[in-house]
Design a protein around this motif. Structure first.
Motif, PDB file in Angstrom:
ATOM      1  N   LEU A   1       0.412  17.839  39.403  1.00 12.74           N
ATOM      2  CA  LEU A   1       0.503  17.878  37.946  1.00 12.74           C
ATOM      3  C   LEU A   1       1.206  19.152  37.492  1.00 12.74           C
ATOM      4  O   LEU A   1       2.090  19.143  36.640  1.00 12.74           O
ATOM      5  CB  LEU A   1      -0.886  17.869  37.293  1.00 12.74           C
ATOM      6  CG  LEU A   1      -1.888  16.778  37.618  1.00 12.74           C
ATOM      7  CD1 LEU A   1      -3.066  16.863  36.677  1.00 12.74           C
ATOM      8  CD2 LEU A   1      -1.241  15.426  37.527  1.00 12.74           C
ATOM      9  N   HIS A   2       0.789  20.251  38.081  1.00 10.95           N
ATOM     10  CA  HIS A   2       1.152  21.556  37.556  1.00 10.95           C
ATOM     11  C   HIS A   2       2.636  21.868  37.746  1.00 10.95           C
ATOM     12  O   HIS A   2       3.274  22.429  36.859  1.00 10.95           O
ATOM     13  CB  HIS A   2       0.286  22.597  38.253  1.00 10.95           C
ATOM     14  CG  HIS A   2       0.428  23.966  37.701  1.00 10.95           C
ATOM     15  ND1 HIS A   2       0.367  24.230  36.358  1.00 10.95           N
ATOM     16  CD2 HIS A   2       0.616  25.162  38.304  1.00 10.95           C
ATOM     17  CE1 HIS A   2       0.521  25.523  36.166  1.00 10.95           C
ATOM     18  NE2 HIS A   2       0.685  26.120  37.323  1.00 10.95           N
ATOM     19  N   ILE A   3       3.186  21.508  38.904  1.00  7.36           N
ATOM     20  CA  ILE A   3       4.602  21.805  39.134  1.00  7.36           C
ATOM     21  C   ILE A   3       5.461  20.911  38.257  1.00  7.36           C
ATOM     22  O   ILE A   3       6.423  21.358  37.631  1.00  7.36           O
ATOM     23  CB  ILE A   3       4.963  21.649  40.618  1.00  7.36           C
ATOM     24  CG1 ILE A   3       4.249  22.731  41.420  1.00  7.36           C
ATOM     25  CG2 ILE A   3       6.475  21.743  40.826  1.00  7.36           C
ATOM     26  CD1 ILE A   3       4.394  22.598  42.900  1.00  7.36           C
ATOM     27  N   ILE A   4       5.067  19.640  38.179  1.00  9.73           N
ATOM     28  CA  ILE A   4       5.873  18.727  37.366  1.00  9.73           C
ATOM     29  C   ILE A   4       5.854  19.177  35.911  1.00  9.73           C
ATOM     30  O   ILE A   4       6.902  19.310  35.277  1.00  9.73           O
ATOM     31  CB  ILE A   4       5.363  17.277  37.515  1.00  9.73           C
ATOM     32  CG1 ILE A   4       5.643  16.787  38.941  1.00  9.73           C
ATOM     33  CG2 ILE A   4       6.046  16.370  36.498  1.00  9.73           C
ATOM     34  CD1 ILE A   4       5.165  15.401  39.228  1.00  9.73           C
ATOM     35  N   ASP A   5       4.672  19.483  35.375  1.00  9.47           N
ATOM     36  CA  ASP A   5       4.722  19.809  33.946  1.00  9.47           C
ATOM     37  C   ASP A   5       5.245  21.216  33.670  1.00  9.47           C
ATOM     38  O   ASP A   5       5.776  21.476  32.602  1.00  9.47           O
ATOM     39  CB  ASP A   5       3.426  19.450  33.195  1.00  9.47           C
ATOM     40  CG  ASP A   5       2.191  20.044  33.799  1.00  9.47           C
ATOM     41  OD1 ASP A   5       2.295  21.137  34.352  1.00  9.47           O
ATOM     42  OD2 ASP A   5       1.124  19.407  33.697  1.00  9.47           O
ATOM     43  N   THR A   6       5.169  22.103  34.660  1.00 10.92           N
ATOM     44  CA  THR A   6       5.807  23.404  34.434  1.00 10.92           C
ATOM     45  C   THR A   6       7.330  23.236  34.369  1.00 10.92           C
ATOM     46  O   THR A   6       8.017  23.924  33.621  1.00 10.92           O
ATOM     47  CB  THR A   6       5.435  24.413  35.539  1.00 10.92           C
ATOM     48  OG1 THR A   6       4.025  24.496  35.606  1.00 10.92           O
ATOM     49  CG2 THR A   6       5.995  25.798  35.237  1.00 10.92           C
ATOM     50  N   SER A   7       7.831  22.284  35.139  1.00 14.11           N
ATOM     51  CA  SER A   7       9.287  22.072  35.102  1.00 14.11           C
ATOM     52  C   SER A   7       9.717  21.590  33.711  1.00 14.11           C
ATOM     53  O   SER A   7      10.853  21.772  33.301  1.00 14.11           O
ATOM     54  CB  SER A   7       9.713  21.066  36.170  1.00 14.11           C
ATOM     55  OG  SER A   7       9.425  19.749  35.745  1.00 14.11           O
ATOM     56  N   TRP A   8       8.791  20.996  32.960  1.00 10.65           N
ATOM     57  CA  TRP A   8       9.127  20.562  31.615  1.00 10.65           C
ATOM     58  C   TRP A   8       9.435  21.740  30.693  1.00 10.65           C
ATOM     59  O   TRP A   8      10.128  21.582  29.696  1.00 10.65           O
ATOM     60  CB  TRP A   8       7.983  19.746  30.997  1.00 10.65           C
ATOM     61  CG  TRP A   8       7.754  18.451  31.697  1.00 10.65           C
ATOM     62  CD1 TRP A   8       8.621  17.812  32.525  1.00 10.65           C
ATOM     63  CD2 TRP A   8       6.579  17.642  31.635  1.00 10.65           C
ATOM     64  NE1 TRP A   8       8.060  16.644  32.982  1.00 10.65           N
ATOM     65  CE2 TRP A   8       6.809  16.510  32.448  1.00 10.65           C
ATOM     66  CE3 TRP A   8       5.354  17.738  30.967  1.00 10.65           C
ATOM     67  CZ2 TRP A   8       5.866  15.508  32.612  1.00 10.65           C
ATOM     68  CZ3 TRP A   8       4.417  16.737  31.128  1.00 10.65           C
ATOM     69  CH2 TRP A   8       4.666  15.634  31.948  1.00 10.65           C
ATOM     70  N   ALA A   9       8.895  22.923  31.014  1.00  9.95           N
ATOM     71  CA  ALA A   9       9.187  24.099  30.197  1.00  9.95           C
ATOM     72  C   ALA A   9      10.698  24.254  30.096  1.00  9.95           C
ATOM     73  O   ALA A   9      11.232  24.719  29.093  1.00  9.95           O
ATOM     74  CB  ALA A   9       8.561  25.342  30.810  1.00  9.95           C
TER      75      ALA A   9
END
Ligand code: HEM
Ligand code: FES
Lengths: 367, 253
Positions: free
Chosen positions: A39-47
């Motif tokens: 979850l965390h890597i994917i949504d951090t990439s959204w930044a």
């Protein structure tokens, strides 16, 4: 599948000593952290790629469900790290096996000792947050946001199995399965070496993002209010960022927070980008090889399934590494921050009694 | 004292009973010095002749009667009632091998793994000039002293969660047996054995869980032996791995 059921039930029934429970915990905590980093890597990439989605994701991280998850995550990482050291130690010094039971107890005690102050500090963040009038996303909204991840994981599994079927068809479909003793030996050493390297990186990351500054300090109107109350021009500065270079988090969005850290240069080097790159690479490879260990352990009886699990892990790790390194080489510019601000404003409009003044929303959203 | 046995039964030949089930037996006049094996015999001889178990020497030498007693692997012939807390004894077959009947499992997969590690002495060099034994220093002999004690009862292998999950894992016992030859300075096949154990279903399946060490009825330091084999593979050598200063060999009396 039967071996999975047998192993799970009999692991609970067999009266092994503490080492057996250490192993169960090591596995469960490792898998828990893997789930989180997906979850965390994917949504951090959204930044970088989808600033508006990142704002929503962080708002979800600030919701009660994720707060519980955050405590669990920290506990998992701490236990897994200490117990990993125990495993590494006894693999390197088989002679000391007599002390392994004591060591397993020491691991538990050290985990508890570490977690007490950490949880107190983290809980302080929670208290402080709810003493303001925070934006709290309803559980339904938070859960709905996680659905795509579930679908993505199922797709990765399906793709892995499909590839495995293809591999089987091409190779004649017999026992054939990719495995080599040299690779296995490499992975065994890699798990140990990477484990040791991950410890300072992940502890530093957790300390910075969950203990010193909580997830509550990176986004929301309260971030601006607290910054102004502290006499700053705008919000709180990002932990580890150089205010002189990048300023404070003046939009009060997590996107600006991330950008401020990545834009901070020490002697011309973007240290946080390097730091995050190291963490990303080690944790993804370690975590997904661990996932492969677990998944293949229980699918040995079927070459199709076993290969499928390996392909699934490769697919998962590749996606995370591509997204992660993709985000780390991009910059977060003012357009992204503006998108983030608008997204935050919309979240407040939809889920909060009022849109706080400090966010300076009205003009931008203009609805 | 009175003792209650709860035994996992299974008989594939009796219709309706060909699924595993629990059965209880009560025994009176049990002495604290009675061994579980004797009590199982009493049940078989006095109450239910169909109860099936394997044993041979009855003295912890042959390794026939490994079973799960009150949750952990033991030799039934080496557990006294007084070693058991309370008056309840639960007995099940060992795990991870196909059950043939009641407490008897098919040991063939286990012996298959045993054979994989070439459990025999290999040395094709000419015999010493005097035609007698190949000599070895006491220190060299000490390196594998511990692993000579294995009686192939399978208690260690079937206590291992990695083996339960994956029957293709060679398992602790086969690694112990390999250790006995790998660290024997007179043997010449260490390399081949290490190659077998470096396979994906060799030592790397060991997750250092330590269930096997307390399961061994002979007190072999099983996890240590596995660790030493892992180190030998990693370092590509068998010398300098076993620390013999920690090995205590009893003088013959
Ligand atoms: C913090 C430092 C860490 C250390 C010292 C560490 C250590 C280890 C070691 C030594 C193993 C190998 C176990 C074995 O082969 O028997 C392992 C397995 C594993 N690790 Fe880590 N690890 C760390 C962090 C992580 C992180 C961050 C994740 C998740 C992304 C993770 C996920 C896993 C998983 C899923 C396994 C497989 C468990 C199993 O096979 O039962 N580890 N870890
Ligand atoms: S019957 Fe021979 S070891 Fe127990």
């Amino acid at each position: 599948m039967t071996s999975l059921v047998l192993t799970l039930t009999e692991t609970l029934r067999y009266r092994g000593a503490v080492g057996q429970w250490s192993w169960v915990l090591h596995r469960v905590t490792g898998l828990g952290v893997v789930l989180f980093i997906i979850l965390h890597i994917i949504d951090t990439s959204w930044a970088v790629f989808y600033p508006d989605l990142y704002v929503k994701a962080i708002a979800a991280y600030q919701s009660p469900l994720f707060t519980i998850g955050e405590f669990a995550l920290v506990a998992c990482v701490v236990y897994h790290a200490y117990n990993g050291l125990r495993i590494i130690l006894f693999d390197a010094r088989p002679l000391w096996w007599r002390f392994q039971q004591r060591a397993a107890m020491v691991v538990l005690a050290a985990t508890a000792l570490t977690l007490i102050p950490v949880f107190i500090l983290m809980f302080n963040h929670v208290l402080k947050h709810y003493s303001d009038t925070p934006l709290v996303l309803p559980l339904g909204v938070v859960l709905l946001e996680q659905v795509p991840f579930g679908i993505g994981m199922v797709l990765a599994l399906v793709a892995g199995l499909a590839l495995s079927g293809l591999y089987g068809a091409v190779s004649g479909g017999k026992e054939a399965a990719p495995q080599s003793s040299r690779a296995e030996r490499f992975w065994w050493s890699f798990m140990r070496l990477s484990g040791i390297l991950i410890i300072p990186l992940v502890f530093g990351h957790l300390a910075g993002m969950h203990v010193v500054q909580g997830v509550f300090d990176i986004q929301g109107s309260h971030v601006l209010e607290r910054g102004i109350a502290a006499g700053l021009e705008g919000g709180l500065p990002a932990v580890g960022a150089n205010i002189a270079q990048v300023g404070v988090n003046s939009s009060g969005t997590a996107v600006e927070f991330v950008g401020d850290r990545w834009n901070t240069l020490v002697a011309g080097v973007a240290i946080w980008r390097l730091y995050d790159a190291g963490l990303l690479a080690l944790v993804v490879v370690h975590g997904f090889n661990g996932l492969r260990y677990v998944l293949t352990d229980y699918t040995m009886s079927s070459p199709l399934l076993r290969r499928g699990m390996i392909f699934t892990c490769v697919i998962g790790a590749t996606i995370l590494l591509v997204l992660g390194s993709g985000m780390l080489v991009r910059t977060i510019d003012s357009t992204a921050i503006e998108m983030a601000r608008n997204s935050l404003c919309r979240l407040y409009e939809e889920n909060h009694t009022e849109v706080p003044e400090v966010l300076q929303c009205a003009a931008e959203t203009g609805q | 004292m009175d003792v209650t046995f709860r035994i996992r039964r299974y008989n594939p030949d009796i219709p309706g009973k060909n699924k595993p089930y629990w059965q209880e037996f009560r025994l009176a006049d049990v002495d604290p010095n009675d061994r579980v094996l004797e009590l199982l015999h009493r049940i078989k001889w006095e109450q239910d002749g169909t109860l099936t178990l394997r044993r041979s020497c009855a003295h912890g030498v042959c390794g026939s009667d490994a079973m799960r007693i009150n949750g952990v692997n033991k030799l039934a012939c080496k557990v006294l009632m007084r070693d058991i807390n309370g008056s309840k004894v639960q007995v099940e077959p060992i795990l991870g091998l196909p059950v043939i009947k009641d407490l008897v499992v098919d040991m063939e997969p286990f012996f298959g793994h045993y054979r994989e590690v070439m459990p025999f002495f290999v040395n094709d060099e000419p015999v010493p000039a005097n035609g007698r034994e190949r000599l070895q220093s006491p220190d060299d002999r000490a390196q594998y002293d511990d692993t000579t004690k294995c009686i192939l009862c399978a208690a260690c292998t079937t206590s291992c969660p990695s083996f339960w999950a994956n029957g293709k894992y060679v398992g602790p016992a086969a690694i112990v047996q390999a250790h006995r030859f790998i660290f024997d300075t007179r043997d010449r096949a260490a390399k081949e054995r290490l190659n077998v154990l470096a396979e994906p279903n060799g030592v790397w399946r060991c997750r250092t869980i330590f269930n096997c060490t307390p399961a061994c009825p002979r007190g072999i330091e099983v996890t240590r032996a596995i660790g030493e084999v892992k180190l030998a593979i990693q370092r590509g050598t068998t010398t300098g791995i076993v620390d013999i200063s920690t090995i205590h060999i009893k003088e013959p009396t």
